[in-house]
Write a protein that holds these residues in place. Structure first.
Motif, PDB file in Angstrom:
ATOM      1  N   LEU A  41       0.827  -1.205   0.000  1.00 46.51           N
ATOM      2  CA  LEU A  41       0.000   0.000   0.000  1.00 46.51           C
ATOM      3  C   LEU A  41       0.864   1.259   0.000  1.00 46.51           C
ATOM      4  N   SER A  42       1.892   1.261   0.824  1.00 47.07           N
ATOM      5  CA  SER A  42       2.771   2.418   0.892  1.00 47.07           C
ATOM      6  C   SER A  42       3.515   2.639  -0.417  1.00 47.07           C
ATOM      7  N   MET A  43       3.978   1.566  -1.027  1.00 45.13           N
ATOM      8  CA  MET A  43       4.683   1.693  -2.314  1.00 45.13           C
ATOM      9  C   MET A  43       3.758   2.295  -3.370  1.00 45.13           C
ATOM     10  N   GLN A  44       2.494   1.874  -3.363  1.00 45.54           N
ATOM     11  CA  GLN A  44       1.536   2.346  -4.365  1.00 45.54           C
ATOM     12  C   GLN A  44       1.097   3.787  -4.117  1.00 45.54           C
ATOM     13  N   THR A  45       0.992   4.178  -2.855  1.00 44.13           N
ATOM     14  CA  THR A  45       0.444   5.502  -2.550  1.00 44.13           C
ATOM     15  C   THR A  45       1.498   6.547  -2.192  1.00 44.13           C
ATOM     16  N   ASP A  46       2.566   6.138  -1.510  1.00 42.28           N
ATOM     17  CA  ASP A  46       3.546   7.099  -1.000  1.00 42.28           C
ATOM     18  C   ASP A  46       4.871   7.108  -1.749  1.00 42.28           C
ATOM     19  N   GLY A  47       5.198   5.992  -2.382  1.00 39.37           N
ATOM     20  CA  GLY A  47       6.488   5.884  -3.051  1.00 39.37           C
ATOM     21  C   GLY A  47       7.531   5.256  -2.144  1.00 39.37           C
ATOM     22  N   SER A  48       8.660   4.961  -2.725  1.00 40.28           N
ATOM     23  CA  SER A  48       9.704   4.180  -2.058  1.00 40.28           C
ATOM     24  C   SER A  48      10.277   4.818  -0.799  1.00 40.28           C
ATOM     25  N   ILE A  49      10.565   6.101  -0.844  1.00 41.51           N
ATOM     26  CA  ILE A  49      11.221   6.728   0.303  1.00 41.51           C
ATOM     27  C   ILE A  49      10.328   6.682   1.538  1.00 41.51           C
ATOM     28  N   LYS A  50       9.064   6.993   1.390  1.00 40.77           N
ATOM     29  CA  LYS A  50       8.157   6.954   2.540  1.00 40.77           C
ATOM     30  C   LYS A  50       7.877   5.526   3.001  1.00 40.77           C
ATOM     31  N   THR A  51       8.081   4.554   2.123  1.00 43.15           N
ATOM     32  CA  THR A  51       7.850   3.157   2.481  1.00 43.15           C
ATOM     33  C   THR A  51       8.889   2.667   3.485  1.00 43.15           C
ATOM     34  N   ILE A  52      10.022   3.311   3.547  1.00 35.56           N
ATOM     35  CA  ILE A  52      11.040   2.958   4.546  1.00 35.56           C
ATOM     36  C   ILE A  52      10.428   3.012   5.947  1.00 35.56           C
ATOM     37  N   ALA A  53       9.519   3.939   6.161  1.00 35.83           N
ATOM     38  CA  ALA A  53       8.870   4.091   7.474  1.00 35.83           C
ATOM     39  C   ALA A  53       8.036   2.866   7.856  1.00 35.83           C
ATOM     40  N   PRO A 109      18.346   2.889  -5.520  1.00 38.55           N
ATOM     41  CA  PRO A 109      18.323   4.261  -6.061  1.00 38.55           C
ATOM     42  C   PRO A 109      18.967   5.262  -5.089  1.00 38.55           C
ATOM     43  N   GLU A 110      19.635   6.234  -5.658  1.00 39.68           N
ATOM     44  CA  GLU A 110      20.419   7.200  -4.889  1.00 39.68           C
ATOM     45  C   GLU A 110      19.629   7.892  -3.769  1.00 39.68           C
ATOM     46  N   GLN A 111      18.420   8.354  -4.084  1.00 34.52           N
ATOM     47  CA  GLN A 111      17.582   9.041  -3.079  1.00 34.52           C
ATOM     48  C   GLN A 111      17.274   8.128  -1.895  1.00 34.52           C
ATOM     49  N   ILE A 112      16.946   6.898  -2.200  1.00 28.20           N
ATOM     50  CA  ILE A 112      16.610   5.935  -1.141  1.00 28.20           C
ATOM     51  C   ILE A 112      17.844   5.616  -0.328  1.00 28.20           C
ATOM     52  N   GLN A 113      18.976   5.419  -1.003  1.00 24.52           N
ATOM     53  CA  GLN A 113      20.218   5.125  -0.297  1.00 24.52           C
ATOM     54  C   GLN A 113      20.596   6.262   0.646  1.00 24.52           C
ATOM     55  N   ALA A 114      20.386   7.495   0.217  1.00 21.72           N
ATOM     56  CA  ALA A 114      20.691   8.648   1.075  1.00 21.72           C
ATOM     57  C   ALA A 114      19.824   8.629   2.329  1.00 21.72           C
ATOM     58  N   GLU A 115      18.538   8.325   2.174  1.00 18.26           N
ATOM     59  CA  GLU A 115      17.633   8.261   3.337  1.00 18.26           C
ATOM     60  C   GLU A 115      18.025   7.104   4.256  1.00 18.26           C
ATOM     61  N   LEU A 116      18.363   5.953   3.688  1.00 14.38           N
ATOM     62  CA  LEU A 116      18.794   4.804   4.493  1.00 14.38           C
ATOM     63  C   LEU A 116      20.070   5.125   5.259  1.00 14.38           C
ATOM     64  N   ASN A 117      21.002   5.808   4.607  1.00 14.31           N
ATOM     65  CA  ASN A 117      22.260   6.202   5.267  1.00 14.31           C
ATOM     66  C   ASN A 117      21.989   7.114   6.454  1.00 14.31           C
ATOM     67  N   LYS A 118      21.006   8.001   6.288  1.00 10.42           N
ATOM     68  CA  LYS A 118      20.652   8.938   7.359  1.00 10.42           C
ATOM     69  C   LYS A 118      20.017   8.190   8.542  1.00 10.42           C
ATOM     70  N   LEU A 119      19.088   7.284   8.246  1.00 11.85           N
ATOM     71  CA  LEU A 119      18.368   6.569   9.302  1.00 11.85           C
ATOM     72  C   LEU A 119      19.169   5.413   9.911  1.00 11.85           C
ATOM     73  N   TYR A 120      19.984   4.767   9.085  1.00 13.83           N
ATOM     74  CA  TYR A 120      20.707   3.565   9.510  1.00 13.83           C
ATOM     75  C   TYR A 120      22.169   3.649   9.064  1.00 13.83           C
ATOM     76  N   PRO A 121      22.992   4.382   9.793  1.00 16.85           N
ATOM     77  CA  PRO A 121      24.385   4.553   9.371  1.00 16.85           C
ATOM     78  C   PRO A 121      25.183   3.238   9.327  1.00 16.85           C
ATOM     79  N   ASP A 122      24.757   2.228  10.055  1.00 15.40           N
ATOM     80  CA  ASP A 122      25.465   0.944  10.076  1.00 15.40           C
ATOM     81  C   ASP A 122      24.697  -0.148   9.323  1.00 15.40           C
ATOM     82  N   ASP A 123      23.922   0.261   8.336  1.00 17.08           N
ATOM     83  CA  ASP A 123      23.081  -0.651   7.559  1.00 17.08           C
ATOM     84  C   ASP A 123      23.890  -1.776   6.921  1.00 17.08           C
ATOM     85  N   GLU A 124      23.437  -3.007   7.152  1.00 19.01           N
ATOM     86  CA  GLU A 124      24.047  -4.187   6.534  1.00 19.01           C
ATOM     87  C   GLU A 124      23.081  -4.854   5.549  1.00 19.01           C
ATOM     88  N   ALA A 125      21.829  -4.422   5.531  1.00 16.95           N
ATOM     89  CA  ALA A 125      20.740  -5.159   4.884  1.00 16.95           C
ATOM     90  C   ALA A 125      20.560  -4.819   3.407  1.00 16.95           C
TER      91      ALA A 125
END
Length: 190
Positions: free
Chosen positions: A47-59, A153-169
């Motif tokens: 639902l989030s992917m369809q309505t909000d897009g990828s970046i907001k789906t991280i939430a 995608p670059e935008q998503i990676q930037a948001e992930l880096n901000k929220l999860y600096p030690d991201d392994e996933a």
């Protein structure tokens, strides 16, 4: 035969079916909890992917998944969570038992088992207390690739880096073992 011996044998005979019934009940509850958690999370992601897009789906994974896990845990009186060998949120880091099962899932998949077949249940001894545990693999679906794939995608990676600096996933491909749902019986010490 003395009365103590008869009483002891009677207790043993009647307690065995109770333990078997407890195990069956746990398995049934764990399966229902996993199914509910998985379906709720996947629906929210889609639902989030369809309505909000990828970046907001991280939430959804960051904020909603833990709440769903808590609600399902309370509903079934179990400890229900997600984990992986490569976590994004450090709070989801696998314990030793979970790591062993996840590695086994990868081995079993390499030998030809499907994601749907990757499930494991065991009774373990935790500090002298018996505890039933179950894990069921989470496959990497198309909805997962945007944030967990090999090319994010670059935008998503930037948001992930901000929220999860030690991201392994990251680095997953469609059909691979992304992680697993993990269910623990709540013991008195919990």
């Amino acid at each position: 035969m003395n009365i103590r011996r008869v009483l002891f044998i009677t207790i043993l005979l009647f307690s065995a079916p109770l333990h078997a019934d407890d195990a069956k009940y746990f398995e049934k509850q764990a399966n229902q909890a996993i199914k509910e958690f998985a379906e709720t999370l996947k629906s929210a992601l889609m639902l989030s992917m369809q309505t909000d897009g990828s970046i907001k789906t991280i939430a959804v994974c960051k904020d909603i998944a833990p709440k769903v896990a808590q609600q399902v845990s309370e509903k079934y009186n179990l400890d229900v969570s997600r984990t992986s060998l490569k976590v994004r949120n450090p709070e989801n880091r696998a314990d030793d038992w979970e790591k062993k099962v996840l590695r086994d899932f990868n081995t079993r998949m390499e030998k030809g088992e499907t994601i749907k077949q990757l499930r494991f249940s065991e009774q373990v001894d935790i500090d002298g207390q018996k505890q039933r545990r179950v894990m069921k693999a989470i496959g990497t679906d198309l909805v997962c690739i945007t944030c967990h794939g090999e090319k994010i995608p670059e935008q998503i990676q930037a948001e992930l880096n901000k929220l999860y600096p030690d991201d392994e996933a990251t680095g997953f491909s469609i059909g691979s073992v992304r992680g697993a749902f993990s269910v623990k019986e709540i013991t008195k010490a919990d």
